[in-house]
Motif scaffolding. Structure first.
Motif, PDB file in Angstrom:
ATOM      1  N   GLY A 260       0.800  -1.208   0.000  1.00  0.00           N
ATOM      2  CA  GLY A 260       0.000   0.000   0.000  1.00  0.00           C
ATOM      3  C   GLY A 260       0.837   1.264   0.000  1.00  0.00           C
ATOM      4  N   LEU A 261       0.507   2.193   0.897  1.00  0.00           N
ATOM      5  CA  LEU A 261       1.195   3.478   0.966  1.00  0.00           C
ATOM      6  C   LEU A 261       2.689   3.318   1.185  1.00  0.00           C
ATOM      7  N   THR A 262       3.074   2.369   2.040  1.00  0.00           N
ATOM      8  CA  THR A 262       4.495   2.176   2.334  1.00  0.00           C
ATOM      9  C   THR A 262       5.272   1.817   1.082  1.00  0.00           C
ATOM     10  N   ARG A 263       4.738   0.920   0.289  1.00  0.00           N
ATOM     11  CA  ARG A 263       5.400   0.525  -0.952  1.00  0.00           C
ATOM     12  C   ARG A 263       5.541   1.713  -1.896  1.00  0.00           C
ATOM     13  N   VAL A 264       4.508   2.537  -1.987  1.00  0.00           N
ATOM     14  CA  VAL A 264       4.547   3.683  -2.899  1.00  0.00           C
ATOM     15  C   VAL A 264       5.560   4.721  -2.419  1.00  0.00           C
ATOM     16  N   LEU A 265       5.630   4.950  -1.117  1.00  0.00           N
ATOM     17  CA  LEU A 265       6.615   5.896  -0.584  1.00  0.00           C
ATOM     18  C   LEU A 265       8.040   5.441  -0.904  1.00  0.00           C
ATOM     19  N   VAL A 266       8.297   4.145  -0.768  1.00  0.00           N
ATOM     20  CA  VAL A 266       9.633   3.630  -1.077  1.00  0.00           C
ATOM     21  C   VAL A 266       9.908   3.741  -2.575  1.00  0.00           C
ATOM     22  N   ARG A 267       8.927   3.397  -3.376  1.00  0.00           N
ATOM     23  CA  ARG A 267       9.107   3.468  -4.830  1.00  0.00           C
ATOM     24  C   ARG A 267       9.403   4.899  -5.269  1.00  0.00           C
ATOM     25  N   GLN A 268       8.652   5.856  -4.723  1.00  0.00           N
ATOM     26  CA  GLN A 268       8.876   7.257  -5.089  1.00  0.00           C
ATOM     27  C   GLN A 268      10.208   7.766  -4.543  1.00  0.00           C
ATOM     28  N   GLY A 269      10.589   7.292  -3.366  1.00  0.00           N
ATOM     29  CA  GLY A 269      11.881   7.673  -2.811  1.00  0.00           C
ATOM     30  C   GLY A 269      13.039   7.185  -3.659  1.00  0.00           C
ATOM     31  N   LEU A 270      12.918   5.990  -4.200  1.00  0.00           N
ATOM     32  CA  LEU A 270      13.951   5.457  -5.086  1.00  0.00           C
ATOM     33  C   LEU A 270      14.024   6.264  -6.379  1.00  0.00           C
ATOM     34  N   ARG A 271      12.886   6.769  -6.828  1.00  0.00           N
ATOM     35  CA  ARG A 271      12.876   7.604  -8.031  1.00  0.00           C
ATOM     36  C   ARG A 271      13.607   8.917  -7.802  1.00  0.00           C
ATOM     37  N   VAL A 272      13.574   9.414  -6.566  1.00  0.00           N
ATOM     38  CA  VAL A 272      14.314  10.646  -6.256  1.00  0.00           C
ATOM     39  C   VAL A 272      15.805  10.427  -6.468  1.00  0.00           C
ATOM     40  N   LEU A 273      16.299   9.269  -6.059  1.00  0.00           N
ATOM     41  CA  LEU A 273      17.734   8.967  -6.210  1.00  0.00           C
ATOM     42  C   LEU A 273      18.095   8.594  -7.644  1.00  0.00           C
ATOM     43  N   GLN A 274      17.147   8.003  -8.354  1.00  0.00           N
ATOM     44  CA  GLN A 274      17.333   7.575  -9.734  1.00  0.00           C
ATOM     45  C   GLN A 274      18.454   6.538  -9.849  1.00  0.00           C
ATOM     46  N   ASN A 275      19.558   6.906 -10.497  1.00  0.00           N
ATOM     47  CA  ASN A 275      20.624   5.953 -10.787  1.00  0.00           C
ATOM     48  C   ASN A 275      21.880   6.352 -10.023  1.00  0.00           C
ATOM     49  N   PHE A 276      22.504   5.394  -9.341  1.00  0.00           N
ATOM     50  CA  PHE A 276      23.698   5.701  -8.552  1.00  0.00           C
ATOM     51  C   PHE A 276      24.897   6.062  -9.419  1.00  0.00           C
ATOM     52  N   ASP A 277      24.815   5.787 -10.715  1.00  0.00           N
ATOM     53  CA  ASP A 277      25.908   6.161 -11.615  1.00  0.00           C
ATOM     54  C   ASP A 277      25.806   7.621 -12.055  1.00  0.00           C
ATOM     55  N   ASP A 278      24.696   8.282 -11.686  1.00  0.00           N
ATOM     56  CA  ASP A 278      24.486   9.692 -12.040  1.00  0.00           C
ATOM     57  C   ASP A 278      24.334  10.478 -10.748  1.00  0.00           C
ATOM     58  N   ALA A 279      25.394  11.106 -10.309  1.00  0.00           N
ATOM     59  CA  ALA A 279      25.445  11.740  -8.983  1.00  0.00           C
ATOM     60  C   ALA A 279      24.831  13.135  -8.981  1.00  0.00           C
ATOM     61  N   THR A 280      23.610  13.274  -9.518  1.00  0.00           N
ATOM     62  CA  THR A 280      23.012  14.603  -9.596  1.00  0.00           C
ATOM     63  C   THR A 280      21.702  14.719  -8.829  1.00  0.00           C
ATOM     64  N   ALA A 281      21.155  13.620  -8.348  1.00  0.00           N
ATOM     65  CA  ALA A 281      19.825  13.671  -7.735  1.00  0.00           C
ATOM     66  C   ALA A 281      19.840  13.050  -6.348  1.00  0.00           C
ATOM     67  N   GLY A 282      18.926  13.525  -5.517  1.00  0.00           N
ATOM     68  CA  GLY A 282      18.729  12.896  -4.215  1.00  0.00           C
ATOM     69  C   GLY A 282      19.677  13.394  -3.141  1.00  0.00           C
ATOM     70  N   ASN A 283      19.556  12.787  -1.976  1.00  0.00           N
ATOM     71  CA  ASN A 283      20.330  13.166  -0.806  1.00  0.00           C
ATOM     72  C   ASN A 283      21.813  12.860  -1.004  1.00  0.00           C
ATOM     73  N   LEU A 284      22.650  13.880  -0.807  1.00  0.00           N
ATOM     74  CA  LEU A 284      24.091  13.702  -1.030  1.00  0.00           C
ATOM     75  C   LEU A 284      24.678  12.652  -0.104  1.00  0.00           C
ATOM     76  N   GLY A 285      24.222  12.618   1.137  1.00  0.00           N
ATOM     77  CA  GLY A 285      24.759  11.653   2.087  1.00  0.00           C
ATOM     78  C   GLY A 285      24.430  10.224   1.711  1.00  0.00           C
ATOM     79  N   ILE A 286      23.202   9.990   1.295  1.00  0.00           N
ATOM     80  CA  ILE A 286      22.813   8.644   0.862  1.00  0.00           C
ATOM     81  C   ILE A 286      23.669   8.223  -0.321  1.00  0.00           C
ATOM     82  N   ARG A 287      23.851   9.119  -1.279  1.00  0.00           N
ATOM     83  CA  ARG A 287      24.637   8.793  -2.470  1.00  0.00           C
ATOM     84  C   ARG A 287      26.096   8.508  -2.100  1.00  0.00           C
TER      85      ARG A 287
END
Length: 604
Positions: A260-287
């Motif tokens: 439900g909501l939890t799955r969607v929040l995680v899915r959308q959160g992963l979209r914020v980070l996108q691809n780890f090979d492209d260091a332009t999106a998402g939280n700098l610390g997580i990356r």
């Protein structure tokens, strides 16, 4: 994915579990394929996960707007949001007391980012695990008040802090509790608002939220109030969606069911980070932490659980959680890189400490009956580092297939952490032991719990657990099964096959990654890697070949079985299909999780 195969009768696998296929109605599968023009494989996976034909479209392409409920469905949310919005309007200073684990640090970071974005002064206190222990303490509250905080928030803790909150109330402090833990006895602690989907009188149904999820819902409500009041006519409105990677990190690392909501929040959160090979999106610390762990490609929930999360937790376990908070709140790339290096070093130290405790705990475990006993395992010693006993308890649970509790004593005082198997509620049992005076304190979730006790209480505590849990352990083990989603052939071990499954993700607790069976394959070229893993080649009777690996299996029943197979011997394997990043391209490999000798599979 046809299943008319002998592996349905596997009952004596390496891990001692019977293999069961997840049930999927052929009629619903066919309807889903026709209505959405999806592959039969994906349709079968969705149906087996109780996704209806009508829900399939929104499940595959979910929007947060569609799944996000009104925040006010959470008890006390209206009160909490109103008070916080007032604090923002009046420019008050806010104090935050967060827990020292991933959920607590991400929740604190999310609040800090929000309030500082609005120009609100905000002070954060994360407790020292060894000096302060879990939960709020009045000394920390007083320090936050001395810094000017007129409103205090507790995050990922506080729901059971009756004594401390009572003292705070007497001293005139206003406290809002944002938590998700179960509440002992159902009594509300004194606070101006307690937002917790797991409080007894909350009817929201949002019990799968982590503290980070509760904080996100709270900020949605605060943002809405401030918008209605015209506050954002003068100030830029924070983009909460840009911080969903923090929310996703908290949900995955606190092992919340991805439904439900939890799955969607995680899915959308992963979209914020996108691809780890492209260091332009998402939280700098997580990356930066993902880079230290060698993560690459598209961001996956597994990166949070196995790469980022342990490095954040290392701060709270071995050092101080402040370092983890700092890396999640910095917008300086060089600073994020520096902190990631330090946390990587700290995590290495944590692994060394953990190994020493684990080796000693394993020796005690073997002496107390080893694997498969219908009694909980309790191990204890003087001086074990309290920051790793929870991890060690989890390792013991997996190794011995029964609930495990690891206790560290300092003199007469002991602190323990436990992990359970599915079907055995360890948290409730420990809470009852406290109520009956068997131990000093404790409680938790069905699958995980903490406790405190005196050394002279240990023997009685072991007896108490044995008497109350043995029947439940036996019953749980009788119903244990290893669920698989279908059969795959060696020529199906491809990256393309893995990509086809991703629509059903993200995968994790509550939405497990698909498992498959490979039948009648010959193992060849077995080699042990780093004294822990086994890699091998596979070949079937049609001459098709593939590659496989079994992680961490040396010294385990799975490793023993694989190493026992004679050259040319055939086995059935169960596990997951993964991309082969070493070979690249469309290559895939099989990650072995269980195995059975063909000769030991009974005929119909």
């Amino acid at each position: 994915m046809t299943m008319a195969s002998p592996y349905l009768n596997v009952h004596n696998s390496a891990n001692g579990r019977k293999w069961h296929r997840r049930e999927a109605s052929p009629r619903q599968v066919e309807q889903m394929v026709q209505q959405y023009d999806m592959s039969p494989l994906l349709a079968e996976l969705l149906v087996a996960r109780d996704v209806s034909v009508e829900e399939a479209g929104s499940f595959l392409t979910p929007s947060l707007k569609q799944y996000l409920p009104d925040p006010y469905v959470l008890k006390d949310m209206e009160t909490a949001a109103s008070r916080l919005a007032q604090a923002v309007e009046d420019g008050e200073t806010i104090g935050i007391f967060g827990d020292y684990d991933v959920d607590g640090t991400t929740s604190s970071a999310l609040l800090y980012r929000y309030f500082t974005a609005l120009g609100i002064k905000c002070f954060v206190h994360l407790p020292d695990r060894q000096a302060e222990g879990y939960g709020p303490n009045i000394d920390a509250f007083r320090r936050l008040a001395e810094q000017g905080a007129s409103l205090l928030l507790t995050v990922d803790c506080g729901a059971n802090a009756h004594g401390v909150l009572g003292e705070a109330e007497k001293e005139g402090m206003e406290v809002i509790v944002l938590d998700h833990h179960g509440m002992e006895g159902g009594v509300m602690p004194p606070a101006i608002a307690l937002v917790n989907p797991n409080r007894p009188d909350d009817l929201s149904g949002l019990t799968n939220l982590s503290a980070g999820g509760v904080v996100f819902m709270t900020l949605v409500a605060v943002n809405r109030l401030l918008r209605q009041k015209g506050f954002f006519d003068q100030y830029k409105e924070p983009n909460l969606l840009a911080w969903l990677d923090l929310v996703a990190l908290s949900l995955v690392c606190d092992v919340m069911p991805l439904k439900g909501l939890t799955r969607v929040l995680v899915r959308q959160g992963l979209r914020v980070l996108q691809n780890f090979d492209d260091a332009t999106a998402g939280n700098l610390g997580i990356r930066a932490l993902a880079a230290e762990a060698g993560a690459s490609g598209g961001a996956q929930a597994s990166h949070f659980g196995f790469s980022v999360g342990p490095r954040i937790n290392a701060a709270g376990r071995i050092g101080h959680a402040r370092m983890a908070f700092d890396i999640l709140t910095t917008d300086d790339r060089a600073r994020a890189t520096e902190l990631a290096h330090r946390l990587q070093t700290l995590n290495g130290h944590r692994q060394d400490v953990e190994k020493a405790v684990l080796d000693a705990a394993l020796s005690q475990g073997e002496a107390k009956g080893g694997r498969g006993m219908d009694t909980p395992l309790v191990v204890a010693a003087e001086g074990w580092h309290p920051g790793v006993i929870g991890i060690v308890a989890g390792r013991l649970k997996e190794r011995f297939d029964r609930p495990a509790i690891v206790i560290s004593f300092e003199g007469e005082e002991g602190k323990g952490s436990g992990r359970s198997i599915s079907g055995v509620d360890l948290g409730a049992t420990i809470a009852q032991a406290v109520a009956e005076g068997v131990i000093q304190g404790g409680g938790g979730h069905p699958m995980a719990a903490g406790l405190s006790l005196k050394k002279d209480q240990l023997a009685a505590f072991e007896t108490y657990l044995r008497e109350r849990l043995a029947p439940h352990i036996a019953a749980a083990r009788a119903h244990q099964a290893f669920y698989v989603d279908g059969q795959v052939r060696l020529n199906g071990l491809t990256r393309e096959f893995c990509d086809a499954l991703q629509g059903a993700g993200p995968f994790g607790n509550g939405n497990p990654e698909p498992r498959f069976v490979i039948e009648d394959v010959c193992l060849a070229h077995l080699r042990v890697l780093k004294d822990k893993h086994i890699a091998c080649s596979l070949k079937d009777k049609m001459g098709r070949t593939g590659r496989a690996i079994a992680f961490g299996c040396i010294g385990q029943p799975l490793g023993d079985l694989l190493l026992s197979v004679q050259e040319g011997g055939f086995v059935h394997l169960a596990g997951r299909v993964k991309p082969d990043d070493w070979r690249g391209g469309n290559a895939g490999q099989f990650q072995i999780e269980d195995a059975a000798l063909v000769s030991e599979v009974p005929s119909e």
